[in-house]
Design a protein around this motif. Structure first.
Motif, PDB file in Angstrom:
ATOM      1  N   MET A 116       0.869  -1.297  -0.040  1.00 22.32           N
ATOM      2  CA  MET A 116      -0.085   0.135  -0.047  1.00 22.32           C
ATOM      3  C   MET A 116       0.859   1.259  -0.140  1.00 22.32           C
ATOM      4  SD  MET A 116      -3.180  -0.823   2.609  1.00 22.32           S
ATOM      5  CE  MET A 116      -2.307  -1.271   3.985  1.00 22.32           C
ATOM      6  N   GLY A 117       2.157   1.055  -0.107  1.00 25.18           N
ATOM      7  CA  GLY A 117       2.936   2.380  -0.293  1.00 25.18           C
ATOM      8  C   GLY A 117       3.129   2.843   1.257  1.00 25.18           C
ATOM      9  N   ILE A 118       3.144   2.293   2.277  1.00 25.81           N
ATOM     10  CA  ILE A 118       3.502   2.558   3.347  1.00 25.81           C
ATOM     11  C   ILE A 118       4.817   1.951   4.221  1.00 25.81           C
ATOM     12  CG2 ILE A 118       2.557   2.228   6.034  1.00 25.81           C
ATOM     13  CD1 ILE A 118      -0.268   2.197   4.916  1.00 25.81           C
ATOM     14  N   ARG A 119       5.690   2.801   4.782  1.00 30.38           N
ATOM     15  CA  ARG A 119       6.895   2.255   4.985  1.00 30.38           C
ATOM     16  C   ARG A 119       6.700   1.617   6.492  1.00 30.38           C
ATOM     17  NH1 ARG A 119      11.982   3.380   3.776  1.00 30.38           N
ATOM     18  NH2 ARG A 119      13.570   3.391   5.329  1.00 30.38           N
ATOM     19  N   VAL A 120       7.448   0.648   6.719  1.00 28.37           N
ATOM     20  CA  VAL A 120       7.249  -0.191   7.769  1.00 28.37           C
ATOM     21  C   VAL A 120       8.630  -0.111   8.685  1.00 28.37           C
ATOM     22  CG1 VAL A 120       6.793  -2.404   9.019  1.00 28.37           C
ATOM     23  CG2 VAL A 120       5.797  -1.899   6.739  1.00 28.37           C
ATOM     24  N   VAL A 121       8.289   0.645  10.078  1.00 30.50           N
ATOM     25  CA  VAL A 121       9.630   0.853  10.706  1.00 30.50           C
ATOM     26  C   VAL A 121       9.417  -0.108  12.052  1.00 30.50           C
ATOM     27  CG1 VAL A 121      10.860   2.233  12.495  1.00 30.50           C
ATOM     28  CG2 VAL A 121       9.839   3.285   9.977  1.00 30.50           C
ATOM     29  N   MET A 122      10.406  -0.778  12.526  1.00 29.88           N
ATOM     30  CA  MET A 122      10.484  -1.900  13.701  1.00 29.88           C
ATOM     31  C   MET A 122      11.135  -1.316  14.797  1.00 29.88           C
ATOM     32  SD  MET A 122      11.362  -5.792  14.103  1.00 29.88           S
ATOM     33  CE  MET A 122      13.163  -5.594  14.338  1.00 29.88           C
ATOM     34  N   LEU A 123      10.655  -1.114  15.948  1.00 28.11           N
ATOM     35  CA  LEU A 123      11.059  -0.404  16.877  1.00 28.11           C
ATOM     36  C   LEU A 123      11.260  -1.836  18.078  1.00 28.11           C
ATOM     37  CD1 LEU A 123       9.433   2.726  18.334  1.00 28.11           C
ATOM     38  CD2 LEU A 123      11.672   2.519  17.207  1.00 28.11           C
ATOM     39  N   THR A 124      12.545  -1.873  18.791  1.00 26.69           N
ATOM     40  CA  THR A 124      12.747  -2.790  19.654  1.00 26.69           C
ATOM     41  C   THR A 124      13.958  -2.532  20.646  1.00 26.69           C
ATOM     42  OG1 THR A 124      13.592  -5.077  19.981  1.00 26.69           O
ATOM     43  CG2 THR A 124      14.459  -4.046  17.981  1.00 26.69           C
ATOM     44  N   GLY A 125      13.837  -3.020  21.935  1.00 27.15           N
ATOM     45  CA  GLY A 125      15.015  -2.667  22.732  1.00 27.15           C
ATOM     46  C   GLY A 125      16.198  -3.882  22.581  1.00 27.15           C
ATOM     47  N   ASP A 126      16.064  -4.832  21.842  1.00 32.11           N
ATOM     48  CA  ASP A 126      16.861  -5.920  21.526  1.00 32.11           C
ATOM     49  C   ASP A 126      18.247  -5.166  20.894  1.00 32.11           C
ATOM     50  OD1 ASP A 126      15.147  -7.970  22.490  1.00 32.11           O
ATOM     51  OD2 ASP A 126      14.809  -8.523  20.649  1.00 32.11           O
ATOM     52  N   ASN A 127      19.222  -6.199  20.859  1.00 27.80           N
ATOM     53  CA  ASN A 127      20.341  -5.883  20.256  1.00 27.80           C
ATOM     54  C   ASN A 127      20.352  -5.673  18.929  1.00 27.80           C
ATOM     55  OD1 ASN A 127      21.406  -8.493  19.179  1.00 27.80           O
ATOM     56  ND2 ASN A 127      20.932  -8.967  21.092  1.00 27.80           N
ATOM     57  N   ALA A 128      21.364  -5.199  18.142  1.00 30.95           N
ATOM     58  CA  ALA A 128      21.177  -4.833  16.783  1.00 30.95           C
ATOM     59  C   ALA A 128      21.042  -6.154  15.834  1.00 30.95           C
ATOM     60  CB  ALA A 128      22.362  -4.066  16.383  1.00 30.95           C
ATOM     61  N   ARG A 129      21.955  -7.255  16.481  1.00 28.43           N
ATOM     62  CA  ARG A 129      22.101  -8.568  15.673  1.00 28.43           C
ATOM     63  C   ARG A 129      20.650  -9.237  15.674  1.00 28.43           C
ATOM     64  NH1 ARG A 129      26.975 -12.619  16.274  1.00 28.43           N
ATOM     65  NH2 ARG A 129      26.070 -13.045  18.215  1.00 28.43           N
ATOM     66  N   THR A 130      19.982  -9.176  16.804  1.00 30.24           N
ATOM     67  CA  THR A 130      18.758  -9.870  16.886  1.00 30.24           C
ATOM     68  C   THR A 130      17.881  -9.243  16.021  1.00 30.24           C
ATOM     69  OG1 THR A 130      19.299 -10.780  18.806  1.00 30.24           O
ATOM     70  CG2 THR A 130      17.115 -10.532  18.441  1.00 30.24           C
ATOM     71  N   ALA A 131      17.794  -7.831  16.409  1.00 24.19           N
ATOM     72  CA  ALA A 131      16.739  -6.835  15.536  1.00 24.19           C
ATOM     73  C   ALA A 131      16.788  -7.183  14.126  1.00 24.19           C
ATOM     74  CB  ALA A 131      16.896  -5.524  15.965  1.00 24.19           C
ATOM     75  N   GLN A 132      18.129  -6.923  13.592  1.00 30.02           N
ATOM     76  CA  GLN A 132      18.551  -7.249  12.022  1.00 30.02           C
ATOM     77  C   GLN A 132      17.862  -8.653  11.673  1.00 30.02           C
ATOM     78  OE1 GLN A 132      19.608  -5.196   9.750  1.00 30.02           O
ATOM     79  NE2 GLN A 132      20.022  -3.399  11.140  1.00 30.02           N
ATOM     80  N   ALA A 133      18.096  -9.621  12.456  1.00 27.01           N
ATOM     81  CA  ALA A 133      17.789 -10.972  12.071  1.00 27.01           C
ATOM     82  C   ALA A 133      16.334 -10.819  11.676  1.00 27.01           C
ATOM     83  CB  ALA A 133      18.311 -11.879  12.892  1.00 27.01           C
ATOM     84  N   VAL A 134      15.526 -10.602  12.964  1.00 26.37           N
ATOM     85  CA  VAL A 134      13.951 -10.607  12.680  1.00 26.37           C
ATOM     86  C   VAL A 134      13.649  -9.768  11.703  1.00 26.37           C
ATOM     87  CG1 VAL A 134      11.910 -10.064  14.380  1.00 26.37           C
ATOM     88  CG2 VAL A 134      13.798 -11.136  15.280  1.00 26.37           C
ATOM     89  N   GLY A 135      14.221  -8.531  11.669  1.00 25.68           N
ATOM     90  CA  GLY A 135      13.526  -7.422  10.753  1.00 25.68           C
ATOM     91  C   GLY A 135      13.712  -7.876   9.158  1.00 25.68           C
TER      92      GLY A 135
END
Length: 848
Positions: A591-610
């Motif tokens: 739909m042309g909507i940008r998706v941003v994920m916010l998390t308190g996790d460390n960068a490596r875990t967040a990058q893997a999930v994202g």
């Protein structure tokens, strides 16, 4: 103080505009919103500066009636039922008026048009000598129509006298002008007969205009009847919600089951629910197990398993087994009552897009009256004093003008839209939120509990050497059982699912920051990170360390398990993404909507999930108190931001965002801070909410366009602006018919929203869950479950698992290697499914 009031006497947007203006003039009133569709008003005022009597007096002074409808936050469902009963009574009365009007209009029309059309008429109506009989009969046929529709005159002239004319004033003026012209004609005929002037008699006999007055009133009443009947359909969603509330409850008192009215249930009462019965109030299960259908509240079609400690909500249906629960919320505090209140408040609120229509409505009727007078005067001058031509144009302008369409354009769409949202388990708290949601270009998603399950699950089990999978899991779960770490719970849960018995642990010791140790059957075992094993001098194979690093890079947390003699294996756990998270992200991006994920996790875990979910932007290591700041930063870039979250730490961000969406399994604080609540905690509902918002605002714009264009085209046509080119004069009867149909068209267009169905990126539909009350007795709805399976390595593994599951009677299964899962449809117990997979040589690590 915020006070809800019912307002009587409103018939068009001019009325609601006058009421708003009158109430705004009361000192101490901060905000007022008047809804024409629901005949309601919400006033926010300072109790120290103004009181409810002052507000009611202001409404009455404006020419309308008002009464308190209870506090806006606790408006009882009974008030809604009374409003529905009043609307039904008004509709019946309108139907009576319509039948009477047509009963007398048809002979009136036949008589008045008979000579012109060559229709057969009795001889008593022919000839100059019978002109008075002809005219007087028409007047007699008109009188019942005037009588049953006297409301237009009572209200119209009253508002005119108060300097705040409305639609009724236009109808009253138009039909009165026709009636007065007809009475003048009667006197002219009588004068001609008395003075032997046959020419005068013939002229006025053919120009009575009485049928126009009758036709105007009848057609307007027809339009209002159709409009009112259509408007009743817009609130069906609320009515259906109210019908779900059970009337009685079976309460345990002194050990005896007693059936009492649901109003008498108090907090703390023990309530018995039998198979097929509805849960009367909210509570917590104390005894028994059952499957409960909550589709009416959450939109989730799969029944939820309930046991001791689980919450149950009013209006959900017990499908199997009996249970006893303790009431925690009763009356207006139940989930169902709050849903009804939220939908009502949203449907009666006003979207910002309605402001233009409100401004026009305030001056619309006086402007139309002015245009009608100017039109009549111009035609008198142009035609050299032709009163008939001037009256035709003036009356046509009065009756073709339609402030109703302007007033209904927004509220009908808002009511249908919010009601449709409730059917999908999406509670929209205000029209402002519904409008703002359609314009968002960025959606911020909290990770834990929103994109992911919120609790770790065992994902990998890698035994080393002669250690078997069962032995490794038994030791790991036994060691972790005394631990309070979230990862420990995931390991113990996996062992329980595989029916692996746990061994007793002695001398348990938690080693801060490294892991745990303990004795099992006299032997020392260790569980923890790499540092713990190095400290204990346990050798680690470099290849195994590479595997651990790969697991960590994939967003998983590896744990090493060892005995004093050496390493036993590695287990990895992770907070798994929800089943629909990737699909939701894809839908937003389509739909042309940008998706941003916010998390308190460390960068490596967040990058893997994202990366796995396909989000556009990942912001990791964000402290809970900084989430609102991150949302504000996006807004500072000129973005329209929607925030989706579930926890207490999400509340500030939900409030900061342009639109906050709370998933229903979250905390009460998050739900209070949000503008929209997703009852069944499915992220796809956020996509549905955006699509519903876009559909509703598109519908409102269509309604406003047609309402404005109708008046822009209709008024000049009625005034005769196009006569020099087209030589067409609009008859007031056709003008009345057009005016009636304009409102009906606007309401009918809004009702198209009831056909709304959300779409997924690939074009698939999100099915609307079928309410349980629509299931036929004895009908079995197949269950769908997703099994997480460990051990599948290739297509041959998939074939083995697929055959094992599909061989179970009544089961259809699809196995997916990429997600290590199987989707099973059918009526099979979990234990049967687990056993089939286990017999095939694989392990079921979870069922959802």
């Amino acid at each position: 103080m915020k006070q809800a009031c019912s307002v009587t006497g409103m018939t068009c947007s001019a009325c609601s505009a006058h009421v708003e203006k009158a109430v705004r003039g009361v000192p101490g009133v901060r905000e007022v919103s008047v809804n024409l569709l629901t005949n309601s008003m919400t006033v926010d005022f300072d109790e120290n500066a103004a009181g409810l009597p002052d507000i009611i007096r202001a409404v009455e002074k404006a020419g309308y009636g008002a009464a308190a409808a209870g506090n806006a936050k606790t408006r009882p469902a009974d008030a809604r039922r009374e409003a529905d009963d009043a609307a039904a009574k008004e509709l019946r009365h309108m139907k009576f008026r319509l039948i009477v009007s047509f009963a007398f209009l048809l002979p009136l029309f036949y008589l008045s048009m008979g000579h012109m059309m060559g229709w057969p008429l009795p001889g008593i109506f022919h000839g100059t000598e019978n002109a008075m009989i002809f005219a007087f009969t028409q007047l007699l046929l008109l009188l019942p129509i005037l009588y049953v529709n006297d409301k237009y005159y009572k209200v119209g002239f009253k508002t005119l006298a108060k300097g705040a004319p409305n639609m009724d004033a236009l109808i009253a003026l138009g039909s009165s002008a026709s009636l007065l012209y007809g009475l003048v004609a009667l006197y002219q005929i009588a004068w001609g007969l008395g003075h032997g002037d046959a020419a005068l008699v013939d002229k006025w006999s053919m120009d009575l205009y009485l049928e126009s007055a009758g036709m105007i009133l009848t057609l307007i009443t027809l339009g209002k009847f159709l409009e009112t009947r259509s408007k009743g359909k817009t609130s069906q969603a609320i009515s259906r919600l109210m019908d779900l509330a059970p009337k009685t409850a079976t309460v345990l008192r002194d050990g005896t089951e007693t059936e009492v009215p649901v109003e008498e249930v108090a907090v703390g009462d023990k309530i018995v629910v039998k198979p097929g019965g509805r849960v009367p109030v909210d509570g917590v299960v104390e005894e028994g197990w059952s499957s409960v259908d909550e589709s009416a509240l959450t939109g989730e079609s799969i029944p939820a398993e309930k046991g001791p400690g689980d919450k149950v909500a009013a209006a959900s249906i017990n499908q199997s087994g009996s249970f006893v629960f303790s009431a925690t919320r009763v009356g207006e505090d139940t989930t169902l009552a709050q849903m009804i209140r939220l939908v009502e408040e949203a449907s009666s609120s006003k979207a910002p897009i309605a402001k233009l229509a409100d401004k026009v409505a305030g001056v619309f009727v006086p402007a139309v009256i002015g245009i009608a007078l100017v039109t009549a005067l111009v035609w008198l001058l142009v035609t050299g004093g032709d009163v008939t031509r001037a009256l035709t144009a003036g009356v046509a302008v009065l009756v073709i003008s339609c402030p109703c369409a302007l007033g209904l354009a927004t509220p009908v769409a808002i009511m249908v839209g919010t009601g449709k949202g409730a059917e999908y388990g999406i509670l929209i708290k205000s029209a402002e939120a519904l409008e703002a949601l359609h314009a968002i270009d960025t959606v911020v998603l909290d990770k834990t509990g929103t994109l992911t399950e919120g609790k770790p699950r065992l994902t990998d089990l890698l035994p080393v050497g002669d250690t078997t999978r069962e032995e490794l899991l038994c030791v790991a779960a036994s060691l972790e059982k005394p631990s309070e770490h979230p990862l420990a719970a995931a390991i113990v849960s996996a062992a329980q699912e595989d029916n692996i018995p746990l061994a007793p642990v002695t001398d348990f010791l938690a080693l801060h920051g490294r892991g745990v140790q303990g004795h099992i059957q006299g032997e020392t075992f260790f569980a923890g990170n790499r540092a713990l094993l190095e400290e204990k001098g346990i050798p680690l194979d470099p290849a195994l360390l590479q595997q651990a690093d790969a697991l960590a890079a994939g967003g998983k947390t590896p744990l090493f398990f060892a005995r004093e003699t050496g390493l036993m294996g590695i287990l990895a756990a992770a907070d798994q993404p929800k089943a629909t998270s990737a699909q939701t992200v894809a839908a937003f991006r389509s739909m042309g909507i940008r998706v941003v994920m916010l998390t308190g996790d460390n960068a490596r875990t967040a990058q893997a999930v994202g990366k796995a979910l396909g989000v556009d932007e990942i912001r990791s290591e964000v402290l809970p108190q900084d989430k609102a700041q991150k949302v504000a930063e996006l807004q500072a870039q000129g973005r329209k931001v929607a925030m989706v979250g579930d926890g207490i730490n999400d509340a500030p961000a939900l409030a900061t965002a342009d639109v906050g969406l709370a998933i229903g399994a979250g905390t009460d604080v998050a739900m209070e801070s949000a503008d929209i609540v997703l009852m069944k905690s499915d992220l796809l509902d956020a996509v549905t909410a955006v699509q519903l918002s876009k559909a509703t605002i598109r519908n409102i714009k269509e309604n406003l366009f047609w309402a404005f264009i109708y008046n822009i085209i209709g008024i000049p046509l009625a005034a005769g602006v196009w006569f020099p080119l087209l030589h067409i004069m609009l008859n007031p009867m056709f003008a009345a018919a057009a005016m009636s149909m304009s409102s009906v068209c606007v309401v009918s267009n809004a009702l198209r929203l009831r056909l709304f169905k959300p779409r997924l990126p690939a074009g698939g539909e999100v099915p609307l869950p079928r309410p349980a009350e629509h299931q036929e007795k004895g009908e079995v709805i197949p269950m769908t479950k997703t099994l997480s399976i460990q051990g599948m390595m290739c297509p041959h593994c998939v074939a083995h698992v697929s055959k094992a599951l599909n061989d179970i009677p009544g089961v259809t299964a699809t196995v997916d290697l990429a997600s290590n899962s199987a989707t099973v449809t059918g009526e099979a117990e979990d234990a049967v499914l687990i056993q089939a997979v286990t017999d095939a040589g694989y392990t079921v690590t979870g069922i959802r």
